[in-house]
Motif scaffolding. Structure first.
Motif, short mmCIF file in Angstrom:
data_model
loop_
_atom_site.label_atom_id
_atom_site.label_comp_id
_atom_site.label_asym_id
_atom_site.label_seq_id
_atom_site.Cartn_x
_atom_site.Cartn_y
_atom_site.Cartn_z
N ILE A 18 0.85 -1.19 0.00
CA ILE A 18 0.00 0.00 0.00
C ILE A 18 0.89 1.24 0.00
N ASN A 19 0.50 2.23 -0.79
CA ASN A 19 1.25 3.49 -0.82
C ASN A 19 1.15 4.20 0.53
N GLN A 77 -5.70 6.08 12.41
CA GLN A 77 -5.82 6.29 10.97
C GLN A 77 -6.07 4.94 10.31
N PRO A 78 -7.33 4.54 10.15
CA PRO A 78 -7.68 3.20 9.66
C PRO A 78 -7.06 2.81 8.32
N ARG A 79 -6.68 3.79 7.52
CA ARG A 79 -6.05 3.45 6.24
C ARG A 79 -4.67 2.82 6.45
N HIS A 127 3.24 -0.68 4.06
CA HIS A 127 2.99 0.68 3.59
C HIS A 127 4.32 1.26 3.12
N ILE A 128 4.37 1.65 1.85
CA ILE A 128 5.65 1.99 1.23
C ILE A 128 5.62 3.38 0.60
N LEU A 129 6.66 4.15 0.92
CA LEU A 129 6.90 5.42 0.23
C LEU A 129 8.12 5.24 -0.65
N ALA A 146 13.58 4.28 -0.39
CA ALA A 146 12.25 3.79 -0.05
C ALA A 146 12.13 3.64 1.45
N MET A 147 10.90 3.76 1.94
CA MET A 147 10.57 3.48 3.35
C MET A 147 9.46 2.44 3.36
#
Length: 273
Positions: free
Chosen positions: A56-57, A103-105, A112-114, A120-121
């Motif tokens: 997920i972004n 934050q349910p998302r 969860h990746i940036l 990258a994180m």
């Protein structure tokens, strides 16, 4: 690809057979330390192939908040207390661990990746039964690897009459995989503490992390601009090597055990943060 692992306890993993001068117990302990680190990485990142975890972004603002908060927590740690966070870090640790509640998302179990060019994180939260599964999988990975190492060492050294080698094999047989003890799980639960461990890898093979551990294409993790050429069956090590630092935050919040794994990654050909 060679890798140099370092964690907060000062362990440097390497092949114990290259250190034949060490005493038998130390040789055996060094083997387990190496397997422990590989088992930890496998348990953290096998989610897509074992637990249907999604990629997920991650929102840039959330990523920045996490990076800053965890960085501050790391600086607050005291060498005398190891991974145990001081009292003035508890509120921040609790806030990070409960972000999926606020934050349910920010779902638990998923990744969860940036992504940025050559950086990258990756963040993964676990809660409740997911934490139990993590420890079970961690232990299973180490036990399988340890038994294989024992068998390899018996074949290599069992026929020798060298006393040190025989004591080493005996010491290896006596060691048990205990991730809960390595992560101070009982201490955390009994005393309501919050703990932060770190693990650094100077040259993580991005294809090993993505293809082998996660079973997802590298492009999904680090982005198209940073992935090795998919048409190249044997990309250069310089294209696959990433600096990797993993922060493992854990604690109990409102009687529920929680974990957050935050990883910062950067291609080793670029300046580090």
């Amino acid at each position: 690809m060679p890798a140099d692992f370092e964690d907060e306890d000062g362990f440097d993993s390497f092949d114990a057979q290259d250190n034949v001068a060490a005493d038998p117990e130390t040789r055996a302990r060094e083997v387990v330390e190496q397997l422990r680190i590989h088992g930890e990485l496998a348990a953290v990142y096998e989610g897509p192939r074992k637990f249907d975890a999604a990629i997920i972004n991650l929102d840039a603002e959330v990523a920045r908040e996490l990076q800053q908060t965890i960085g501050k927590l790391e600086k607050q740690k005291d060498t005398n207390t190891g991974p145990i966070l001081p009292a003035d870090g508890v509120d921040a640790a609790r806030r990070v661990l409960t972000m999926p509640v606020a934050q349910p998302r920010l779902t638990t179990n998923d990744y969860h990746i940036l992504r940025r060019p050559n950086e990258a994180m990756i963040v993964r939260w676990l809660a409740g039964d997911e934490v139990d599964s993590f420890y079970e999988r961690y232990k299973a990975h180490v036990e399988v690897a340890l038994e294989q190492r024992r068998e390899d060492e018996r074949q290599e050294l069992g026929w020798r009459s060298d006393e040190a080698d025989q004591k080493y094999l005996e010491a290896l047989d006596e060691i048990e995989a205990d991730p809960a003890a390595w992560y101070l799980r009982d201490t955390l639960q009994k005393h309501g503490l919050f703990l932060l461990s770190t693990l650094a890898v100077d040259e993580m093979d991005i294809l090993h992390l993505c293809d082998t551990l996660m079973s997802v294409p590298a492009v999904d993790v680090v982005g198209r601009a940073s992935v090795p050429d998919p048409d190249d069956e044997s990309p250069l090590e310089s294209e696959r090597a990433w600096y990797f630092k993993l922060f493992s935050l854990r604690g109990v919040v409102e009687k529920q055990e929680r974990m957050c794994f935050f990883a910062f990654m950067q291609r080793t050909t670029d300046d580090l943060w």
